[in-house]
Design an enzyme around this catalytic site. Sequence first.
Site, PDB file in Angstrom:
ATOM      1  N   LYS A 179       1.984  35.013  18.931  1.00  0.00           N
ATOM      2  CA  LYS A 179       3.328  34.451  18.821  1.00  0.00           C
ATOM      3  C   LYS A 179       4.006  34.525  20.183  1.00  0.00           C
ATOM      4  CE  LYS A 179       7.414  35.603  18.452  1.00  0.00           C
ATOM      5  NZ  LYS A 179       8.012  34.475  19.175  1.00  0.00           N
ATOM      6  N   GLY A 232       8.072  42.843  25.968  1.00  0.00           N
ATOM      7  CA  GLY A 232       9.409  42.286  25.812  1.00  0.00           C
ATOM      8  C   GLY A 232      10.463  43.364  25.962  1.00  0.00           C
ATOM      9  N   SER A 233      11.570  43.178  25.290  1.00  0.00           N
ATOM     10  CA  SER A 233      12.703  44.084  25.482  1.00  0.00           C
ATOM     11  C   SER A 233      12.513  45.393  24.710  1.00  0.00           C
ATOM     12  CB  SER A 233      13.981  43.398  25.009  1.00  0.00           C
ATOM     13  OG  SER A 233      13.868  43.121  23.628  1.00  0.00           O
ATOM     14  N   ASN A 234      13.224  46.415  25.136  1.00  0.00           N
ATOM     15  CA  ASN A 234      13.136  47.722  24.478  1.00  0.00           C
ATOM     16  C   ASN A 234      13.627  47.679  23.045  1.00  0.00           C
ATOM     17  OD1 ASN A 234      12.967  48.373  27.378  1.00  0.00           O
ATOM     18  ND2 ASN A 234      12.803  50.436  26.523  1.00  0.00           N
ATOM     19  N   VAL A 236      13.568  45.256  20.819  1.00  0.00           N
ATOM     20  CA  VAL A 236      12.580  44.694  19.894  1.00  0.00           C
ATOM     21  C   VAL A 236      11.345  45.599  19.831  1.00  0.00           C
ATOM     22  CG1 VAL A 236      11.081  42.723  19.426  1.00  0.00           C
ATOM     23  CG2 VAL A 236      13.403  42.332  20.227  1.00  0.00           C
ATOM     24  N   GLY A 237      10.940  46.108  20.974  1.00  0.00           N
ATOM     25  CA  GLY A 237       9.748  46.963  21.018  1.00  0.00           C
ATOM     26  C   GLY A 237       9.881  48.171  20.106  1.00  0.00           C
ATOM     27  N   GLU A 254       4.951  47.100  26.087  1.00  0.00           N
ATOM     28  CA  GLU A 254       5.363  47.120  27.494  1.00  0.00           C
ATOM     29  C   GLU A 254       6.761  46.516  27.546  1.00  0.00           C
ATOM     30  OE1 GLU A 254       4.190  48.682  29.920  1.00  0.00           O
ATOM     31  OE2 GLU A 254       2.339  49.252  28.914  1.00  0.00           O
ATOM     32  N   CYS A 288       9.541  42.193  34.960  1.00  0.00           N
ATOM     33  CA  CYS A 288       9.806  43.547  34.455  1.00  0.00           C
ATOM     34  C   CYS A 288       9.697  44.561  35.584  1.00  0.00           C
ATOM     35  CB  CYS A 288       8.849  43.885  33.330  1.00  0.00           C
ATOM     36  SG  CYS A 288       7.153  43.577  33.795  1.00  0.00           S
ATOM     37  N   GLU A 389      18.943  47.284  32.221  1.00  0.00           N
ATOM     38  CA  GLU A 389      18.126  46.221  32.820  1.00  0.00           C
ATOM     39  C   GLU A 389      18.930  44.920  32.795  1.00  0.00           C
ATOM     40  OE1 GLU A 389      14.817  44.594  30.554  1.00  0.00           O
ATOM     41  OE2 GLU A 389      13.574  44.715  32.346  1.00  0.00           O
TER      42      GLU A 389
END
Length: 487
Positions: A179, A232-234, A236-237, A254, A288, A389
């Site tokens: 995805k 991706g972003s923290n 969502v991670g 990551e 990143c 960030e």
Amino acid sequence: MTAGARQTYLNYINGQWIPSSTNQTEPSINPANIHDIVGYVQQSGIEDLNAAVEAAGRAQPAWRKLSGPKRGEYLFRAADVLEQRLDEIAETVTREMGKTLPEAKGEVQRGVNILRYYAGEGMRSIGEVIPSTDSEALMFTTRVPLGVVGVITPWNFPVAIPIWKIAPAIVYGNTVVFKPAQETAVTAAKIMECFDEAGLPAGVVNLVMGKGSVIGNVMAEHPHIHAITFTGSNEVGKMIAQKAVARGAKYQLEMGGKNPVIVLEDADLDRAVEATISGGLRSTGQKCTATSRVFVQSAIYEPFKRRLLARIKELNIGNGLADGVWMGPCASQKQLETVLSYIEKGIEEGATLLCGGRRLDDGEFGNGFYVEPTVFENVSPDMTIAREEIFGPVLALIKVETFEEALALANDTPFGLSASIFTKNIGKMLAFIQDIEAGLVRINEESAGVELQAPFGGMKQSSSHSREQGRAALEFFTAIKTVFVKG
Ligand code: NAD
């Protein structure tokens, strides 16, 4: 039929290009010119995801039975196709996310190289012999695939990141449901075309385009997805990790960075300035590993600042497809708004704006999501722009007295992705290597920059403490079996 016919890009499920069950598409637009529609992409629903997971599950037993070298052959073929299509796919990358054409070409070439690296990986060792206490026995480890792997990727490296996840996943015998970020789904479809043209068996790789909140969310909790690899972003991670843990699935994350560069008084000033600009502003700061905080020793602070500002003035901003453009737009309106809101916060909280700070909207710029390269000074460690960030072309200059002060401030962040230092002092280099809290440590080089054959990943909240790329990928995409054989 290719996915690109009629400029509508389809999902790729079980070796077929098919529209989503929702029958809904959305335009993927060029951030340099919103009137340029790169293509229409699918807004898939759960049914499409389920079909892809089912296809991947069906394909897995036969795929895992192939030898590693045989699986590698498919990757070599995919690399050749991608290489033949390098110019065209690079142009799509530039049109879809805004990075300059030379950067996009570099990224596609990197995709080719990653495919070849992992194609070769199909022939390398997947275990070791360990001496048993029983002299008549053979004890060894071997590695087996995990099953169906979910791959969720961001828009900033729309070729390299998907490939550095998909290539090792499949060469080690897994099948994939991919995805991509919706912002770069056309590029994702073109990557799938390369696998398709390479003749990969149906169901080994599957593409489902759609919103993270719809498709991605369900991937994290899907009982037939055995592992999830996410970049991706923290925010969502973390959510993906919680869902994966809850059902015992393997996961790898990551995420973001707040990467420092330290410039000590003995540094080669020109090199440090160039590396700060390249690390901080190339790709419009949307890496990143981009430099975000710049700690400069007081003795050279003023000359460093003067040179930095003079060089930034010379940067050519524009549409990444045009010759000689050095920096393109932000990748999306949302990203532009995020960057502008951080700039506003920086000003509100009392940092001093040294250059930039505005959206560029005169003439042709008005059709795109352009922002000026921006530098702040008088940034204190508790300010938002020093902590969060930004993911845009914004640098915070921070004056320090000593190396020790710089190191302590550089580590004062929840992130730990990459870090660099400029100095000629070997003792300081060694102390930096030991004590900086970052997964990627760079000496006299910019903070951004990864080689595909080396492990990549962050410390602290920048990753799930796992590593990608190089041989490190073997750890995530396989499970170890310890075997004891007695005749
Ligand atoms: P994002 O987290 O918004 O999206 C990443 C992916 O997750 C996209 O495919 C998105 O559709 C999907 N997603 C969104 N919501 C989801 C949900 N609820 N469930 C499951 N999936 C969901 O990140 P982005 O804006 O695309 O990318 C920028 C971020 O990526 C930055 O934080 C950057 O630092 C990070 N990044 C990290 C690395 C690294 O290797 N450490 C590399 C590139 C980018």
